[in-house]
Design a protein around this motif. Structure first.
Motif, short mmCIF file in Angstrom:
data_model
loop_
_atom_site.label_atom_id
_atom_site.label_comp_id
_atom_site.label_asym_id
_atom_site.label_seq_id
_atom_site.Cartn_x
_atom_site.Cartn_y
_atom_site.Cartn_z
N LEU A 15 0.82 -1.22 0.00
CA LEU A 15 0.00 0.00 0.00
C LEU A 15 0.84 1.26 0.00
CD1 LEU A 15 -2.91 -0.56 2.56
CD2 LEU A 15 -3.10 -0.20 0.10
N ILE A 16 1.88 1.25 0.83
CA ILE A 16 2.62 2.49 1.08
C ILE A 16 4.11 2.28 0.86
CG2 ILE A 16 3.09 4.28 2.81
CD1 ILE A 16 0.68 3.12 4.37
N ALA A 17 4.75 3.23 0.18
CA ALA A 17 6.20 3.22 0.10
C ALA A 17 6.72 4.59 0.49
CB ALA A 17 6.66 2.87 -1.31
N LEU A 18 7.72 4.61 1.32
CA LEU A 18 8.31 5.86 1.77
C LEU A 18 9.74 5.95 1.26
CD1 LEU A 18 8.70 8.38 3.62
CD2 LEU A 18 9.13 6.80 5.50
N VAL A 19 10.04 7.02 0.54
CA VAL A 19 11.41 7.23 0.08
C VAL A 19 12.08 8.20 1.03
CG1 VAL A 19 12.88 8.04 -1.80
CG2 VAL A 19 10.71 6.92 -2.31
N GLU A 20 13.04 7.71 1.78
CA GLU A 20 13.77 8.59 2.69
C GLU A 20 14.99 9.14 1.96
OE1 GLU A 20 13.01 7.30 7.12
OE2 GLU A 20 13.52 5.58 5.90
N PRO A 21 15.55 10.25 2.46
CA PRO A 21 16.64 10.89 1.72
C PRO A 21 17.83 9.97 1.51
CG PRO A 21 15.88 12.29 3.50
CD PRO A 21 15.16 11.01 3.66
N SER A 22 18.00 8.98 2.39
CA SER A 22 19.12 8.09 2.18
C SER A 22 18.81 6.72 2.78
CB SER A 22 20.38 8.66 2.81
OG SER A 22 21.49 7.95 2.31
N ILE A 23 19.64 5.75 2.44
CA ILE A 23 19.55 4.43 3.03
C ILE A 23 20.95 4.05 3.47
CG2 ILE A 23 17.56 3.51 1.77
CD1 ILE A 23 19.73 2.26 -0.14
N SER A 24 21.04 3.01 4.28
CA SER A 24 22.37 2.57 4.72
C SER A 24 23.10 1.90 3.56
CB SER A 24 22.21 1.59 5.88
OG SER A 24 23.45 0.97 6.12
N ARG A 25 24.36 2.32 3.37
CA ARG A 25 25.15 1.71 2.29
C ARG A 25 26.45 1.15 2.83
NH1 ARG A 25 25.34 6.21 -2.35
NH2 ARG A 25 25.12 7.68 -0.63
N SER A 26 26.49 0.86 4.14
CA SER A 26 27.78 0.46 4.73
C SER A 26 28.21 -0.93 4.28
CB SER A 26 27.72 0.56 6.25
OG SER A 26 26.58 -0.09 6.74
N ILE A 27 27.24 -1.82 4.03
CA ILE A 27 27.60 -3.12 3.43
C ILE A 27 27.40 -2.96 1.93
CG2 ILE A 27 26.99 -5.57 3.28
CD1 ILE A 27 27.89 -5.08 6.04
N PRO A 28 28.49 -3.12 1.15
CA PRO A 28 28.36 -2.86 -0.29
C PRO A 28 27.33 -3.78 -0.95
CG PRO A 28 30.41 -3.99 0.22
CD PRO A 28 29.82 -3.58 1.52
N PRO B 206 3.23 1.03 -4.87
CA PRO B 206 2.37 1.39 -3.76
C PRO B 206 1.14 2.17 -4.22
CG PRO B 206 4.12 2.98 -3.95
CD PRO B 206 4.30 2.00 -5.08
N ARG B 207 0.14 2.26 -3.37
CA ARG B 207 -1.02 3.10 -3.64
C ARG B 207 -0.77 4.51 -3.12
NH1 ARG B 207 -2.80 2.04 -7.42
NH2 ARG B 207 -4.83 2.99 -7.03
N VAL B 208 0.06 4.59 -2.09
CA VAL B 208 0.43 5.89 -1.54
C VAL B 208 1.95 5.99 -1.57
CG1 VAL B 208 0.41 7.38 0.49
CG2 VAL B 208 -1.57 5.95 -0.02
N LEU B 209 2.44 6.98 -2.29
CA LEU B 209 3.89 7.15 -2.45
C LEU B 209 4.32 8.35 -1.61
CD1 LEU B 209 6.57 6.58 -3.93
CD2 LEU B 209 5.75 8.02 -5.78
N LEU B 210 5.19 8.10 -0.64
CA LEU B 210 5.65 9.18 0.24
C LEU B 210 7.11 9.48 -0.09
CD1 LEU B 210 4.25 7.55 3.49
CD2 LEU B 210 3.15 9.34 2.16
N LEU B 211 7.42 10.74 -0.29
CA LEU B 211 8.80 11.10 -0.61
C LEU B 211 9.28 12.17 0.34
CD1 LEU B 211 7.23 11.17 -3.82
CD2 LEU B 211 9.55 10.38 -4.12
N ASP B 212 10.40 11.89 0.99
CA ASP B 212 10.96 12.84 1.94
C ASP B 212 12.18 13.51 1.29
OD1 ASP B 212 11.59 14.28 4.12
OD2 ASP B 212 11.94 12.60 5.47
N GLU B 213 12.03 14.76 0.94
CA GLU B 213 13.12 15.52 0.31
C GLU B 213 13.75 14.78 -0.87
OE1 GLU B 213 13.97 18.50 0.61
OE2 GLU B 213 12.67 18.96 2.30
N PRO B 214 12.97 14.44 -1.88
CA PRO B 214 13.57 13.68 -2.98
C PRO B 214 14.50 14.53 -3.85
CG PRO B 214 11.31 14.24 -3.53
CD PRO B 214 11.55 14.73 -2.13
#
Lengths: 264, 344
Positions: free
Chosen positions: A77-90, A158-166
């Motif tokens: 239903l819902i997807a949230l795009v946050e400004p970043s994700i963890s990339r510490s494990i390649p 998703p049916r609801v797309l949430l974007l945080d500072e894209p």
């Protein structure tokens, strides 16, 4: 398709982050959430995505209480795009994008289905990241990375797309491109997109509906012409703005700080 | 495009999986063939798999005598590698390892304390493993708390781990020295990371625990994949990051505890193996987990072969612990990873 946010209150360690937030959105609407730093934009998105639990209030999608939807179901239903994700494990872009299909996979099937890979291909083409699929996430430029993050959310269908500072860290061209894309997807699939954005100017270019937050309270919510009023924006941001009518849009241009340009 | 990339990945995985299985079997055979009486690896292979046309009694006896140590080495490498992979994922820290983060040392300290204070209980392996498990879990929690005090960065976690590991490895050595006077077994033999002390009847329990842990980890593949990209990311896809962390720490501690209570401290296998696996097949746990296990088994076998060769040519009384060799291989790798990380 209807999203109702009804009197949502969120506290972090008894400090209010969001108080009595209410608004509605319809399918096909591009909603922009604006407001100064710390106004509660991110909290609002996180509450809708059920990442934080509201103390009071409720969020409904088509009459279903979001908090009572099973977690995996919620992923559809819902997807949230946050400004970043963890990339510490390649890991590679494709490996990341494949995880977005997990809400659709059976509990004990470990390999992606044909449809999963097809969806990835279609979205990747749309966002022009096909050539990046085999690259490592930590080797992408900010613009490429941002597009990959948005692609992930779209692959989740998703049916609801949430974007945080894209659009943070992006140059003007990519800012417009990202917002165009959000609008295109929102209209085409009749979903609801809610974008938290600092750039009031950009919000005024694309939003069908604007939510103005200040200190955890929704000061105004509604059509752009109701929210983008000079005295309202100036009050909340402490910045003098001018509003231009270009085409059928009201474009907000920040001019200078209030109190004669002296930093407060 | 995505389809072809995924298919290539899958094919690579199958290729590396078969190659590493072959490598593990080869090292296993060589491991058994080396000893005071050298046996032709081909004979060993034939005896192991019952292919020998006319089995010689001597060979069969020697192979069965050496089999336990070889199996113990394989299990040690596999278990520690899997524990390392789980720890790297749940801490999202590529420098994690049961030894570097202090789990092994605290487990060993707990075991030594157990032997000193309740020697009659410690006769049973189950109790030793349980005590070692509590030790490993405490070590992990202690390191996690310390690193949180230090800001919670990758490097702070490693430094906290090194502090915990050093303290408890010193402590455990003192305690083991005391234990030695009670058990009348040579100090160097007791749980300092040598697979020679494992008994044949102990192999089944080791195997069972490793199998259960591996199976449990395989069920975690998708949650772990999602967890890699952050807590709120995993949550969005319907996985609860807190539980992934708990279950991951539980399995990693159990694996470490099993190895510590049978073999002792063997460091760095858990650090190196996941890196090699990710380099070969990427970070998807579906691929990286089996490869990590095989790489871990191979590293342990290779290191133990070196141990055997050194002791044969030097001819000293006892053998070197396996942990010494893995440290010599692994520590430079850690240094390389830290430098790479700090440069970024």
């Amino acid at each position: 398709m209807k999203l109702v946010i009804d009197g949502v209150e969120v506290y972090y360690n008894s400090i209010p982050a969001l108080r009595g937030a209410s608004f509605e959105a319809q399918g096909g609407e591009v909603v922009a959430v604006i407001g100064p730093n710390g106004a509660g934009k991110t909290t609002l998105l996180r509450a809708i995505a059920s990442i934080v639990k509201p103390l009071r209030g409720a969020i409904y999608i088509d009459g279903r209480l979001v908090n009572s939807v099973p977690p995996k179901e919620r992923g559809k239903l819902i997807a949230l795009v946050e400004p970043s994700i963890s990339r510490s494990i390649p890991s590679s872009v494709l490996e990341f994008l494949l995880t977005a299909r997990y809400p659709y996979s059976k509990l004990y099937s470990f390999t992606p289905s044909k449809r999963d890979l097809e969806v990835i291909d279609i979205i990747a083409k749309k966002l022009n990241i096909t050539h990046l699929l085999n690259r490592r996430l930590d080797e992408l430029s900010s613009g490429e990375f941002q597009r990959v993050l948005i692609a992930r959310a779209l692959i989740q269908e998703p049916r609801v797309l949430l974007l945080d500072e894209p659009t943070a860290f992006l140059d003007i061209k990519y800012r417009l491109e990202v917002m165009e894309l959000v609008r295109y997807v929102t209209k085409e699939q009749r979903i609801i997109s809610i974008t938290a954005i600092h750039d009031v100017y950009l919000a005024s270019l694309y939003a069908d509906k604007v939510v103005l937050l200040s200190n955890g309270v929704i000061v105004a919510a509604g059509k752009p012409e109701d929210v983008f009023r000079e005295e309202l924006i100036e009050n909340v941001y402490g910045v003098k703005v001018q509003i231009l009518n270009i085409g059928d849009r009201r474009i907000v241009i920040p001019i200078q700080l209030l109190n004669n340009g002296q930093p407060t | 495009m995505a389809i072809s990339i995924y298919e290539t990945k899958l094919r690579n995985f199958l290729i590396f999986f078969s190659l590493l299985t072959l490598l593990t079997v080869a090292l296993f055979v060589v491991h058994i063939s080396i000893g005071p009486a050298m046996i032709d690896p081909i004979l060993v292979f034939q005896t192991l798999f019952g292919l020998s046309p006319n089995p010689q009694k001597v060979v069969v006896n020697v192979v069965s005598l050496r089999l336990t140590r070889a199996l113990a080495t394989v299990l040690t490498g596999a278990a520690l590698a899997l524990a390392g992979l789980l720890m790297q994922t749940i801490t999202r820290n590529p420098l994690a390892d049961p030894y570097i983060f202090g789990l092994s040392s605290t487990a060993l300290t707990f075991v030594a304390l157990g032997v000193i204070f309740a020697p009659s209980l410690m006769v049973y392996r189950h109790y030793i493993i349980a005590v070692a498990f509590l030790g490993a879990l405490s070590g992990y929690i202690l390191t996690a708390l310390l690193s949180r005090l230090g800001g919670g960065s990758d490097i702070s976690m490693v430094l906290a781990g090194i502090a915990v590991a050093s303290l408890f490895s010193g402590l455990s050595h003192v305690l083991l020295y005391i234990v030695q006077s009670m058990l009348r077994s040579p100090y160097v033999y007791f749980l300092l990371g040598s697979t020679t002390t494992v008994l044949q009847r102990e192999i089944p329990l080791m195997t069972e625990l490793l199998a259960v842990s591996t199976f449990a980890s395989l069920l975690l593949i998708k949650p772990l994949n999602a967890y890699l990209y952050g807590d709120s990311y995993a949550k969005q896809l319907g996985f609860e990051p807190k539980y992934i962390r708990y279950v991951g720490a539980f399995i990693a501690s159990l694996l470490t505890a099993v190895i510590v209570s049978y073999v002792g401290i063997v460091g760095f296998v858990g650090l190196v193996a996941p890196h090699i696996a990710r380099f070969l097949v990427g970070s998807n746990h579906l691929f990286s987990m089996p490869i990590t296990i095989l790489v871990g088994a191979s590293i342990a076998l290779a290191a133990d072969i070196i141990v055997k060769l050194i002791s044969m040519y030097v001819g000293a009384i006892a053998e070197l612990p396996l942990g010494v060799v893995t440290s010599i291989i692994g520590a430079p790798f850690l240094a390389y990873l830290i430098i790479k990380r700090l440069r970024e």
